[in-house]
Design a protein around this motif. Structure first.
Motif, PDB file in Angstrom:
ATOM      1  N   LEU A 216       0.828  -1.197   0.000  1.00  0.00           N
ATOM      2  CA  LEU A 216       0.000   0.000   0.000  1.00  0.00           C
ATOM      3  C   LEU A 216       0.867   1.254   0.000  1.00  0.00           C
ATOM      4  N   ASP A 217       0.377   2.286  -0.664  1.00  0.00           N
ATOM      5  CA  ASP A 217       1.086   3.558  -0.653  1.00  0.00           C
ATOM      6  C   ASP A 217       0.648   4.372   0.570  1.00  0.00           C
ATOM      7  N   GLU A 218       1.122   5.601   0.664  1.00  0.00           N
ATOM      8  CA  GLU A 218       0.830   6.444   1.830  1.00  0.00           C
ATOM      9  C   GLU A 218      -0.657   6.778   1.974  1.00  0.00           C
ATOM     10  N   ARG A 219      -1.439   6.626   0.895  1.00  0.00           N
ATOM     11  CA  ARG A 219      -2.886   6.871   0.945  1.00  0.00           C
ATOM     12  C   ARG A 219      -3.686   5.595   1.196  1.00  0.00           C
ATOM     13  N   GLY A 220      -2.974   4.475   1.372  1.00  0.00           N
ATOM     14  CA  GLY A 220      -3.651   3.209   1.603  1.00  0.00           C
ATOM     15  C   GLY A 220      -4.124   2.524   0.340  1.00  0.00           C
ATOM     16  N   GLN A 221      -3.621   2.975  -0.810  1.00  0.00           N
ATOM     17  CA  GLN A 221      -3.992   2.386  -2.098  1.00  0.00           C
ATOM     18  C   GLN A 221      -2.918   1.373  -2.529  1.00  0.00           C
ATOM     19  N   PRO A 222      -3.327   0.289  -3.214  1.00  0.00           N
ATOM     20  CA  PRO A 222      -2.327  -0.674  -3.696  1.00  0.00           C
ATOM     21  C   PRO A 222      -1.275   0.009  -4.566  1.00  0.00           C
ATOM     22  N   ARG A 223      -0.032  -0.414  -4.381  1.00  0.00           N
ATOM     23  CA  ARG A 223       1.059   0.147  -5.173  1.00  0.00           C
ATOM     24  C   ARG A 223       1.882  -0.988  -5.777  1.00  0.00           C
ATOM     25  N   PRO A 224       2.526  -0.755  -6.909  1.00  0.00           N
ATOM     26  CA  PRO A 224       3.323  -1.802  -7.557  1.00  0.00           C
ATOM     27  C   PRO A 224       4.480  -2.278  -6.679  1.00  0.00           C
ATOM     28  N   VAL A 225       4.815  -3.551  -6.842  1.00  0.00           N
ATOM     29  CA  VAL A 225       5.967  -4.140  -6.148  1.00  0.00           C
ATOM     30  C   VAL A 225       6.954  -4.647  -7.198  1.00  0.00           C
ATOM     31  N   PRO A 226       8.235  -4.734  -6.843  1.00  0.00           N
ATOM     32  CA  PRO A 226       9.223  -5.259  -7.792  1.00  0.00           C
ATOM     33  C   PRO A 226       8.918  -6.717  -8.142  1.00  0.00           C
ATOM     34  N   GLY A 227       9.279  -7.112  -9.342  1.00  0.00           N
ATOM     35  CA  GLY A 227       9.067  -8.490  -9.774  1.00  0.00           C
ATOM     36  C   GLY A 227       9.975  -9.467  -9.060  1.00  0.00           C
ATOM     37  N   LEU A 228       9.666 -10.724  -9.195  1.00  0.00           N
ATOM     38  CA  LEU A 228      10.447 -11.802  -8.597  1.00  0.00           C
ATOM     39  C   LEU A 228      10.910 -12.714  -9.725  1.00  0.00           C
ATOM     40  N   VAL A 229      12.213 -12.889  -9.852  1.00  0.00           N
ATOM     41  CA  VAL A 229      12.764 -13.757 -10.890  1.00  0.00           C
ATOM     42  C   VAL A 229      13.309 -15.010 -10.215  1.00  0.00           C
ATOM     43  N   PRO A 230      12.637 -16.156 -10.409  1.00  0.00           N
ATOM     44  CA  PRO A 230      13.128 -17.390  -9.786  1.00  0.00           C
ATOM     45  C   PRO A 230      14.459 -17.804 -10.401  1.00  0.00           C
ATOM     46  N   GLU A 231      15.354 -18.302  -9.543  1.00  0.00           N
ATOM     47  CA  GLU A 231      16.693 -18.669 -10.009  1.00  0.00           C
ATOM     48  C   GLU A 231      16.934 -20.170 -10.046  1.00  0.00           C
ATOM     49  N   THR A 232      16.148 -20.938  -9.309  1.00  0.00           N
ATOM     50  CA  THR A 232      16.359 -22.384  -9.260  1.00  0.00           C
ATOM     51  C   THR A 232      15.099 -23.100  -9.756  1.00  0.00           C
ATOM     52  N   ASP A 233      15.241 -24.392 -10.032  1.00  0.00           N
ATOM     53  CA  ASP A 233      14.078 -25.181 -10.442  1.00  0.00           C
ATOM     54  C   ASP A 233      13.016 -25.199  -9.348  1.00  0.00           C
ATOM     55  N   VAL A 234      13.430 -25.285  -8.093  1.00  0.00           N
ATOM     56  CA  VAL A 234      12.477 -25.289  -6.983  1.00  0.00           C
ATOM     57  C   VAL A 234      11.728 -23.957  -6.938  1.00  0.00           C
ATOM     58  N   GLU A 235      12.431 -22.854  -7.103  1.00  0.00           N
ATOM     59  CA  GLU A 235      11.774 -21.538  -7.102  1.00  0.00           C
ATOM     60  C   GLU A 235      10.817 -21.403  -8.280  1.00  0.00           C
ATOM     61  N   ARG A 236      11.188 -21.914  -9.449  1.00  0.00           N
ATOM     62  CA  ARG A 236      10.292 -21.859 -10.614  1.00  0.00           C
ATOM     63  C   ARG A 236       9.041 -22.700 -10.363  1.00  0.00           C
ATOM     64  N   HIS A 237       9.219 -23.862  -9.750  1.00  0.00           N
ATOM     65  CA  HIS A 237       8.102 -24.741  -9.419  1.00  0.00           C
ATOM     66  C   HIS A 237       7.156 -24.042  -8.435  1.00  0.00           C
ATOM     67  N   ARG A 238       7.713 -23.441  -7.376  1.00  0.00           N
ATOM     68  CA  ARG A 238       6.894 -22.753  -6.377  1.00  0.00           C
ATOM     69  C   ARG A 238       6.151 -21.571  -7.000  1.00  0.00           C
ATOM     70  N   GLN A 239       6.815 -20.850  -7.907  1.00  0.00           N
ATOM     71  CA  GLN A 239       6.172 -19.718  -8.561  1.00  0.00           C
ATOM     72  C   GLN A 239       5.013 -20.190  -9.441  1.00  0.00           C
ATOM     73  N   ALA A 240       5.215 -21.282 -10.176  1.00  0.00           N
ATOM     74  CA  ALA A 240       4.153 -21.817 -11.036  1.00  0.00           C
ATOM     75  C   ALA A 240       2.941 -22.229 -10.192  1.00  0.00           C
ATOM     76  N   GLU A 241       3.187 -22.883  -9.051  1.00  0.00           N
ATOM     77  CA  GLU A 241       2.085 -23.271  -8.169  1.00  0.00           C
ATOM     78  C   GLU A 241       1.394 -22.043  -7.589  1.00  0.00           C
ATOM     79  N   ALA A 242       2.159 -21.007  -7.265  1.00  0.00           N
ATOM     80  CA  ALA A 242       1.572 -19.779  -6.719  1.00  0.00           C
ATOM     81  C   ALA A 242       0.637 -19.135  -7.739  1.00  0.00           C
ATOM     82  N   LYS A 243       1.018 -19.164  -9.001  1.00  0.00           N
ATOM     83  CA  LYS A 243       0.165 -18.589 -10.039  1.00  0.00           C
ATOM     84  C   LYS A 243      -1.156 -19.365 -10.144  1.00  0.00           C
TER      85      LYS A 243
END
Length: 99
Positions: free
Chosen positions: A50-77
């Motif tokens: 949230l920003d200072e007004r309590g509105q949703p604000r963009p967050v930096p992306g997440l780039v998975p680096e390992t097969d386990v991280e890619r797997h977890r990201q796919a399940e999260a989606k």
């Protein structure tokens, strides 16, 4: 949790959306004397930035680096798709009840 046990938590970021972050949490009980650990619970938590007004604000992306991280990201989606579909089905149902 019982007497003589410690609580241990492990957390990791599984995925990020435009304004949200999904974190997986695993909780374990550890017997103090033996060191034996028992899995007690797991959960996926979604946080919205949230920003200072309590509105949703963009967050930096997440780039998975390992097969386990890619797997977890796919399940999260998949979990995100299910959350959105469930929310939409509930909205439609409530709209029908109000009509």
């Amino acid at each position: 949790m019982q007497g003589g046990q410690l609580e241990r938590s492990k957390q990791g970021h599984d995925d990020v959306g435009r304004t949200s972050i999904e974190a997986g949490v695993r909780v374990e009980a550890e017997e103090i004397l033996s060191g034996r650990r028992t899995h007690t619970s797991s959960a996926y938590l979604v946080f919205v930035a949230l920003d200072e007004r309590g509105q949703p604000r963009p967050v930096p992306g997440l780039v998975p680096e390992t097969d386990v991280e890619r797997h977890r990201q796919a399940e999260a989606k998949i979990r995100r798709e299910h959350r959105l579909a469930t929310a939409e089905a509930i909205r439609r149902r409530r709209d029908q009840l109000e009509a």
